[in-house]
Design a protein around this motif. Structure first.
Motif, PDB file in Angstrom:
ATOM      1  N   MET A 199     -89.867 -55.681 -84.833  1.00 43.45           N
ATOM      2  CA  MET A 199     -89.035 -54.483 -84.720  1.00 43.45           C
ATOM      3  C   MET A 199     -89.526 -53.423 -85.691  1.00 43.45           C
ATOM      4  SD  MET A 199     -85.317 -56.349 -84.541  1.00 43.45           S
ATOM      5  CE  MET A 199     -85.832 -57.643 -85.690  1.00 43.45           C
ATOM      6  N   ALA A 200     -89.282 -52.170 -85.331  1.00 39.91           N
ATOM      7  CA  ALA A 200     -89.633 -51.020 -86.168  1.00 39.91           C
ATOM      8  C   ALA A 200     -88.519 -49.998 -86.072  1.00 39.91           C
ATOM      9  CB  ALA A 200     -90.966 -50.405 -85.734  1.00 39.91           C
ATOM     10  N   VAL A 201     -88.437 -49.126 -87.064  1.00 41.02           N
ATOM     11  CA  VAL A 201     -87.405 -48.094 -87.111  1.00 41.02           C
ATOM     12  C   VAL A 201     -88.072 -46.760 -87.390  1.00 41.02           C
ATOM     13  CG1 VAL A 201     -86.971 -48.459 -89.569  1.00 41.02           C
ATOM     14  CG2 VAL A 201     -85.196 -47.418 -88.157  1.00 41.02           C
ATOM     15  N   GLN A 232     -89.842 -56.190 -91.369  1.00 40.59           N
ATOM     16  CA  GLN A 232     -90.998 -56.611 -92.132  1.00 40.59           C
ATOM     17  C   GLN A 232     -91.687 -57.760 -91.435  1.00 40.59           C
ATOM     18  OE1 GLN A 232     -89.541 -57.470 -96.088  1.00 40.59           O
ATOM     19  NE2 GLN A 232     -89.896 -55.363 -96.782  1.00 40.59           N
ATOM     20  N   HIS A 233     -92.897 -58.065 -91.887  1.00 41.14           N
ATOM     21  CA  HIS A 233     -93.669 -59.158 -91.311  1.00 41.14           C
ATOM     22  C   HIS A 233     -93.005 -60.495 -91.637  1.00 41.14           C
ATOM     23  CE1 HIS A 233     -97.100 -56.662 -90.117  1.00 41.14           C
ATOM     24  NE2 HIS A 233     -96.918 -56.007 -91.247  1.00 41.14           N
ATOM     25  N   ASP A 234     -93.202 -61.456 -90.762  1.00 43.31           N
ATOM     26  CA  ASP A 234     -92.663 -62.793 -91.005  1.00 43.31           C
ATOM     27  C   ASP A 234     -93.388 -63.448 -92.173  1.00 43.31           C
ATOM     28  OD1 ASP A 234     -90.982 -62.430 -88.866  1.00 43.31           O
ATOM     29  OD2 ASP A 234     -92.361 -63.362 -87.426  1.00 43.31           O
ATOM     30  N   ARG A 235     -92.659 -64.260 -92.879  1.00 48.61           N
ATOM     31  CA  ARG A 235     -93.269 -64.993 -93.989  1.00 48.61           C
ATOM     32  C   ARG A 235     -94.196 -66.076 -93.462  1.00 48.61           C
ATOM     33  NH1 ARG A 235     -87.907 -64.397 -95.852  1.00 48.61           N
ATOM     34  NH2 ARG A 235     -87.746 -63.156 -97.772  1.00 48.61           N
ATOM     35  N   ALA A 236     -95.266 -66.289 -94.170  1.00 48.29           N
ATOM     36  CA  ALA A 236     -96.194 -67.351 -93.805  1.00 48.29           C
ATOM     37  C   ALA A 236     -95.531 -68.698 -94.042  1.00 48.29           C
ATOM     38  CB  ALA A 236     -97.482 -67.240 -94.620  1.00 48.29           C
ATOM     39  N   PRO A 237     -95.871 -69.725 -93.252  1.00 51.18           N
ATOM     40  CA  PRO A 237     -95.273 -71.055 -93.453  1.00 51.18           C
ATOM     41  C   PRO A 237     -95.549 -71.581 -94.853  1.00 51.18           C
ATOM     42  CG  PRO A 237     -96.409 -70.940 -91.334  1.00 51.18           C
ATOM     43  CD  PRO A 237     -96.768 -69.694 -92.085  1.00 51.18           C
ATOM     44  N   GLY A 238     -94.496 -71.957 -95.551  1.00 49.01           N
ATOM     45  CA  GLY A 238     -94.626 -72.480 -96.897  1.00 49.01           C
ATOM     46  C   GLY A 238     -94.741 -71.440 -97.977  1.00 49.01           C
ATOM     47  N   ALA A 239     -94.617 -70.153 -97.638  1.00 48.34           N
ATOM     48  CA  ALA A 239     -94.733 -69.106 -98.643  1.00 48.34           C
ATOM     49  C   ALA A 239     -93.429 -68.980 -99.425  1.00 48.34           C
ATOM     50  CB  ALA A 239     -95.069 -67.767 -97.995  1.00 48.34           C
ATOM     51  N   ALA A 240     -93.532 -68.472-100.627  1.00 44.74           N
ATOM     52  CA  ALA A 240     -92.350 -68.291-101.467  1.00 44.74           C
ATOM     53  C   ALA A 240     -91.499 -67.148-100.942  1.00 44.74           C
ATOM     54  CB  ALA A 240     -92.776 -68.018-102.917  1.00 44.74           C
ATOM     55  N   LEU A 241     -90.231 -67.129-101.361  1.00 43.69           N
ATOM     56  CA  LEU A 241     -89.327 -66.096-100.883  1.00 43.69           C
ATOM     57  C   LEU A 241     -89.693 -64.724-101.420  1.00 43.69           C
ATOM     58  CD1 LEU A 241     -85.911 -67.969-101.173  1.00 43.69           C
ATOM     59  CD2 LEU A 241     -87.334 -67.651 -99.143  1.00 43.69           C
ATOM     60  N   ASP A 242     -90.291 -64.681-102.616  1.00 40.09           N
ATOM     61  CA  ASP A 242     -90.670 -63.405-103.201  1.00 40.09           C
ATOM     62  C   ASP A 242     -92.124 -63.042-102.925  1.00 40.09           C
ATOM     63  OD1 ASP A 242     -91.680 -65.471-104.671  1.00 40.09           O
ATOM     64  OD2 ASP A 242     -91.268 -64.587-106.640  1.00 40.09           O
ATOM     65  N   ALA A 243     -92.750 -63.702-101.969  1.00 36.64           N
ATOM     66  CA  ALA A 243     -94.142 -63.400-101.641  1.00 36.64           C
ATOM     67  C   ALA A 243     -94.222 -62.046-100.938  1.00 36.64           C
ATOM     68  CB  ALA A 243     -94.731 -64.492-100.739  1.00 36.64           C
ATOM     69  N   PRO A 244     -95.266 -61.272-101.193  1.00 32.48           N
ATOM     70  CA  PRO A 244     -95.385 -59.963-100.532  1.00 32.48           C
ATOM     71  C   PRO A 244     -95.563 -60.128 -99.030  1.00 32.48           C
ATOM     72  CG  PRO A 244     -97.408 -60.515-101.720  1.00 32.48           C
ATOM     73  CD  PRO A 244     -96.384 -61.547-102.110  1.00 32.48           C
ATOM     74  N   GLY A 291     -96.233 -57.328 -96.962  1.00 29.00           N
ATOM     75  CA  GLY A 291     -96.941 -56.192 -96.400  1.00 29.00           C
ATOM     76  C   GLY A 291     -96.048 -54.982 -96.209  1.00 29.00           C
ATOM     77  N   GLU A 292     -96.590 -53.995 -95.540  1.00 23.42           N
ATOM     78  CA  GLU A 292     -95.891 -52.740 -95.308  1.00 23.42           C
ATOM     79  C   GLU A 292     -94.800 -52.925 -94.261  1.00 23.42           C
ATOM     80  OE1 GLU A 292     -96.951 -48.156 -93.906  1.00 23.42           O
ATOM     81  OE2 GLU A 292     -98.459 -49.757 -93.887  1.00 23.42           O
ATOM     82  N   PRO A 293     -93.584 -52.452 -94.512  1.00 17.86           N
ATOM     83  CA  PRO A 293     -92.528 -52.583 -93.493  1.00 17.86           C
ATOM     84  C   PRO A 293     -92.810 -51.686 -92.291  1.00 17.86           C
ATOM     85  CG  PRO A 293     -91.743 -51.303 -95.360  1.00 17.86           C
ATOM     86  CD  PRO A 293     -93.085 -51.852 -95.757  1.00 17.86           C
ATOM     87  N   HIS A 294     -92.221 -52.050 -91.166  1.00 16.34           N
ATOM     88  CA  HIS A 294     -92.421 -51.301 -89.920  1.00 16.34           C
ATOM     89  C   HIS A 294     -91.496 -50.087 -89.919  1.00 16.34           C
ATOM     90  CE1 HIS A 294     -93.466 -55.541 -88.234  1.00 16.34           C
ATOM     91  NE2 HIS A 294     -94.386 -55.082 -89.061  1.00 16.34           N
ATOM     92  N   VAL A 295     -91.826 -49.093 -90.684  1.00 10.51           N
ATOM     93  CA  VAL A 295     -91.009 -47.898 -90.858  1.00 10.51           C
ATOM     94  C   VAL A 295     -91.882 -46.680 -90.593  1.00 10.51           C
ATOM     95  CG1 VAL A 295     -89.678 -46.527 -92.497  1.00 10.51           C
ATOM     96  CG2 VAL A 295     -89.454 -49.009 -92.489  1.00 10.51           C
ATOM     97  N   VAL A 296     -91.383 -45.757 -89.762  1.00 13.91           N
ATOM     98  CA  VAL A 296     -92.100 -44.526 -89.425  1.00 13.91           C
ATOM     99  C   VAL A 296     -91.201 -43.353 -89.789  1.00 13.91           C
ATOM    100  CG1 VAL A 296     -93.228 -43.182 -87.621  1.00 13.91           C
ATOM    101  CG2 VAL A 296     -93.298 -45.688 -87.550  1.00 13.91           C
ATOM    102  N   SER A 297     -91.664 -42.518 -90.679  1.00 15.24           N
ATOM    103  CA  SER A 297     -90.918 -41.334 -91.095  1.00 15.24           C
ATOM    104  C   SER A 297     -91.673 -40.084 -90.673  1.00 15.24           C
ATOM    105  CB  SER A 297     -90.709 -41.349 -92.614  1.00 15.24           C
ATOM    106  OG  SER A 297     -91.952 -41.246 -93.285  1.00 15.24           O
ATOM    107  N   ALA A 298     -91.100 -38.919 -91.018  1.00 13.79           N
ATOM    108  CA  ALA A 298     -91.739 -37.656 -90.656  1.00 13.79           C
ATOM    109  C   ALA A 298     -93.042 -37.443 -91.405  1.00 13.79           C
ATOM    110  CB  ALA A 298     -90.782 -36.495 -90.921  1.00 13.79           C
ATOM    111  N   GLU A 299     -93.231 -38.156 -92.522  1.00 11.35           N
ATOM    112  CA  GLU A 299     -94.465 -38.008 -93.296  1.00 11.35           C
ATOM    113  C   GLU A 299     -95.646 -38.738 -92.671  1.00 11.35           C
ATOM    114  OE1 GLU A 299     -93.428 -39.573 -97.050  1.00 11.35           O
ATOM    115  OE2 GLU A 299     -92.225 -37.844 -97.666  1.00 11.35           O
ATOM    116  N   ASP A 300     -95.385 -39.663 -91.772  1.00 12.63           N
ATOM    117  CA  ASP A 300     -96.449 -40.513 -91.240  1.00 12.63           C
ATOM    118  C   ASP A 300     -97.155 -39.919 -90.033  1.00 12.63           C
ATOM    119  OD1 ASP A 300     -95.805 -42.432 -93.160  1.00 12.63           O
ATOM    120  OD2 ASP A 300     -94.248 -43.298 -91.876  1.00 12.63           O
TER     121      ASP A 300
END
Length: 424
Positions: free
Chosen positions: A237-239, A263-275, A277-286
């Motif tokens: 999903m994106a907004v 946001q992107h799905d977490r990789a299997p076994g990744a920590a909850l605070d793992a990065p 990536g960039e969220p799926h957000v589109v603003s007027a600046e993009d």
């Protein structure tokens, strides 16, 4: 004996298997597309045998064009269709009009470079799609009146004439910079437009603070269950929003506690605070332009990893329909801002998001067509090499001295010989 030669010999000596049912493929009692694989293996074996001076079938390499061709003719002499299944190659596909070198070309979302067949099959199914949401009017309450009021106060502060209602209808449908330069025509200086936009945002915040509810944004009814449903079905999903900057939009989504859905799905076994990536957000600046230009939709598709033809855009106005038509995406509109009869161009019109299910969204892609899977056939009205059977009829002028008249629809007589009518 090499592996390719052993495979070719095994194919030639393998007994018939009558227990296999006939399928829709080209090989009759073989699975669809298997003839292409067999012909490749046999061609490799024939080339290897030709290099060593020995043929797989015990004949000279010069006899016949290839071992695969002779074996297919011998094995399937009674079934020309089955024999043709073993002789498909890239040259034959190019002769039939296919530009790409893979076979068969299928689906608008097909990627022949994907090595995982299960993933490729999932991409071809209707469950492989993405959703793009507008923030105001879909996820949160529309602030159309507040936007109009902020522009009116700004015009009064600048001692300019009040913008007409026809112009203010586009206040929240465009980028603020474009609205200032194209419709209000206050300035075209980028720095001045940025200062005007900053002041307008301050006035808009003051108007929201005057609201008895405090101006806090809140999700509409049914938004959170619908987003959870899509997340459980692994739908990206994106907004999009044209009134907030990128950082401000991320802060708004975080305050609404829905940023995790975009946001992107977490990789299997990744920590909850793992990065993630960039969220799926589109603003007027993009993007350089906003709806009805399809740039915001294309940017959201790029973030989600889905083609526009496999994307559903949720909005509440007809500019979304125009952008989806240009991007070849699906459009779902929510009632509230416009009448239902004004939204007839959308694929679906609903009252709220809870009226939809995943099956309803999948059904939007059941009738999609692909130029690769179904190339458009050009119908020849006339046979090749022959033009239309028409003749140009020319009427020869009468020779001098020939008597002519107007009877029977014939050509009129010569003007020099026509008798003039006498005035009575």
């Amino acid at each position: 004996m090499s592996v390719a030669m052993r495979a070719a010999v095994a194919l030639t000596t393998a007994p018939a298997r009558p227990h296999l049912k006939k399928s829709g493929g080209m090989g009759g009692d073989t699975p669809p597309g298997s003839g292409f694989i067999f012909s490749k293996a046999i061609s490799q074996a024939s080339r290897h045998a030709a290099g060593g001076g020995v043929s797989v079938l015990g004949a000279a390499p010069s006899v016949g064009r290839s071992v695969g061709w002779r074996w297919g003719e011998k094995r399937n002499a009674r079934s020309p269709h089955r024999a043709a299944a073993f002789t498909y190659d890239e040259e034959g596909l190019q002769e039939r009009g296919y530009e790409r070198s893979f076979f068969p070309p299928v689906g608008v979302a097909d990627d022949p470079t994907v090595a995982n067949p299960l993933l490729r099959q999932q991409m071809l199914s209707t469950e492989w799609f993405g959703c793009v949401f507008q923030l105001e009017g879909v996820l949160v309450k529309s602030r159309f009146k507040e936007h109009k009021m902020s522009w009116k106060r700004l015009a009064e502060e600048r001692e300019d004439s009040e913008p007409p209602e026809m112009v203010l209808k586009l206040a929240d449908l465009m980028k603020p910079e474009d609205f200032i330069s194209r419709h209000l025509r206050w300035t075209r200086d980028p720095m001045e437009m940025r200062r005007i936009k900053t002041r307008r945002d301050e006035i808009y915040a003051e108007i929201l603070a005057e609201d008895p509810d405090g101006g806090a944004l809140a999700l509409l009814d049914g938004v959170l269950p619908f987003l959870t449903l899509l997340q459980n079905n692994k739908v990206p999903m994106a907004v999009t929003c044209n009134t907030y900057s990128y950082s401000a939009l991320c802060e708004v989504l975080a305050s609404l506690q829905i940023l995790d859905f975009f946001q992107h799905d977490r990789a299997p076994g990744a920590a909850l605070d793992a990065p993630r990536g960039e969220p799926h957000v589109v603003s007027a600046e993009d993007v350089s332009d906003w709806l009805p230009d399809p740039l915001p939709i294309e940017r959201a598709c790029q973030l989600m990893g889905r083609p526009p033809k496999r994307t559903i855009v949720f909005g509440n106005n007809t500019t979304v329909t125009e952008a989806c038509f240009e991007a070849q995406a699906k459009c779902v509109l929510l009632l509230g801002r416009q009448k239902r009869y004004e939204m007839m161009g959308a694929d679906t019109v609903v009252d709220k998001l809870t009226d939809l299910t995943v099956s309803n969204l999948k059904r939007l892609f059941t009738e999609e067509t692909s130029d690769a899977a179904e190339p458009q056939r050009q119908v020849d009205i006339f046979p090749p090499g022959a033009g239309p059977n028409t003749r140009t009829l020319t009427m020869e002028a009468p020779e001098e001295g020939t008597d002519t008249d107007d009877a029977g629809g014939k050509e009129p007589p010569d003007s020099t010989r026509r008798r003039r009518r006498r005035d009575v």
